[in-house]
Design an enzyme around this catalytic site. Structure first.
Site, PDB file in Angstrom:
ATOM      1  CB  CYS A 209       5.835  -3.400 -10.415  1.00  0.00           C
ATOM      2  SG  CYS A 209       7.093  -2.108 -10.243  1.00  0.00           S
ATOM      3  CG  HIS A 262       3.951  -0.665  -7.412  1.00  0.00           C
ATOM      4  ND1 HIS A 262       4.613  -1.855  -7.617  1.00  0.00           N
ATOM      5  CD2 HIS A 262       2.631  -0.937  -7.530  1.00  0.00           C
ATOM      6  CE1 HIS A 262       3.713  -2.820  -7.826  1.00  0.00           C
ATOM      7  NE2 HIS A 262       2.499  -2.274  -7.793  1.00  0.00           N
ATOM      8  CG  HIS A 274      -0.281  -4.707  -8.589  1.00  0.00           C
ATOM      9  ND1 HIS A 274       0.341  -4.051  -7.547  1.00  0.00           N
ATOM     10  CD2 HIS A 274      -1.202  -5.528  -7.986  1.00  0.00           C
ATOM     11  CE1 HIS A 274      -0.153  -4.441  -6.390  1.00  0.00           C
ATOM     12  NE2 HIS A 274      -1.087  -5.330  -6.615  1.00  0.00           N
TER      13      HIS A 274
END
Length: 303
Positions: A209, A262, A274
């Site tokens: 991420c 995240h 993402h």
């Protein structure tokens, strides 16, 4: 003070391991010279991919020609820090271990202070004298000369050629490149839709991420920290009611109250781009009605 011994990455993508004994037998294609990334990733089952994260085996990755400082040796392994990847783990740069044969010393390779060819294709072919090498998006190599079809570049494995259509030329890699907009950050990420997630990934073979956030910003002239927790501490703070396309969105455990785990890129219209987690691919999703909506805790703007 560290005795800075400068080295350069001499493989397409060097995986940076947590320790000199982190890699497994199944990772031989990632620790070899040259690396065989396609073969490595093909062999990794979901469980073996998940171990990269859950057993804390991998930290990050490096691209061909990137500079590192070697701080220690252990057998065939080198402990390094990466000055271009900011990290709270080490003020000198991101720390980790790579096989020594994936590095070349400054005495053997010193990049010329020339205009730089920056790969813009997801994966480009570098034509060397004896072979062809696949190299990743955002690989940066000094330009030797150019014609209508080819860019001739200096690399740690000899001079080579890249198709002009697969790269752009910037005049000086040390000067600030033209800065992109939020929409351009999104456009940089969109080309990787459906690319499988890879823990520690920093190349077009797979991003995690924060690696995805890092690469899309780097492509637009912004060098941001490597990890999500550090990314959330820098940049310009943005109110969650004022987010714009290209802003980074951060998510924390315990419905946004716990630790950050995240990061994604705000796409606009309530959507996020993402690289989610092992077993998933880069995706564009609606935030509304998801766990992410509950966990959203902060936004930062770097553009």
């Amino acid at each position: 003070m560290m005795d800075k011994k400068t080295y350069y990455v001499c493989v397409a993508v060097a995986t940076v391991w947590t320790s000199y004994d982190s890699s497994r037998e199944i990772d031989d294609n990632a620790t070899s010279f040259p690396v065989k990334l396609d073969k490595w990733l093909e062999q990794l089952t979901y469980t073996r991919r998940l171990e990269l994260c859950e057993k804390n085996l991998v930290q990050t990755q490096l691209l061909l020609g990137e500079e590192v400082y070697v701080t220690e040796r252990k057998g065939k392994w080198a402990k390094i820090v990466i000055p271009s990847q900011f990290s709270s783990k080490d003020e000198r740069g991101y720390p980790g271990w790579v096989p020594s044969h994936q590095l070349i010393s400054q005495a053997e390779y010193s990049p010329l202070n020339k205009p730089t060819a920056v790969v813009t294709a997801a994966i480009a072919t570098l034509q060397l004298a004896e072979e062809a090498l696949q190299i990743s998006y955002q690989t940066q190599l000094p330009l030797l000369k150019e014609d209508k079809e080819w860019l001739e570049v200096q690399t740690p494995v000899g001079s080579g050629k890249i198709k002009r259509q697969d790269a752009v030329v910037i005049e000086d890699r040390n000067r600030k490149a033209t800065k992109g907009t939020g929409d351009m950050i999104i456009a940089a990420g969109e080309q990787f839709l459906n690319l499988p997630y890879l823990w520690g990934g920093m190349s077009a073979w797979g991003y995690d991420c924060s690696g995805f956030a890092y690469a899309t910003h780097k492509a637009n002239g912004y060098l941001i920290p490597r990890d999500a927790t550090d990314q959330a501490r820098r940049g310009k703070e943005v109110g969650l009611d004022s987010i714009q396309p290209g802003d980074l969105l951060f998510f924390a455990h315990e419905k946004g109250e716990g630790s950050i785990h995240h990061v994604g890129i705000y796409y606009g219209n309530g959507k996020m781009l993402h690289s989610p987690k092992t077993g998933k691919t880069v995706e564009l999703i609606e935030l509304k009605g998801t766990l992410y909506e509950e966990e959203l805790c902060a936004a930062r703007r770097y553009y």
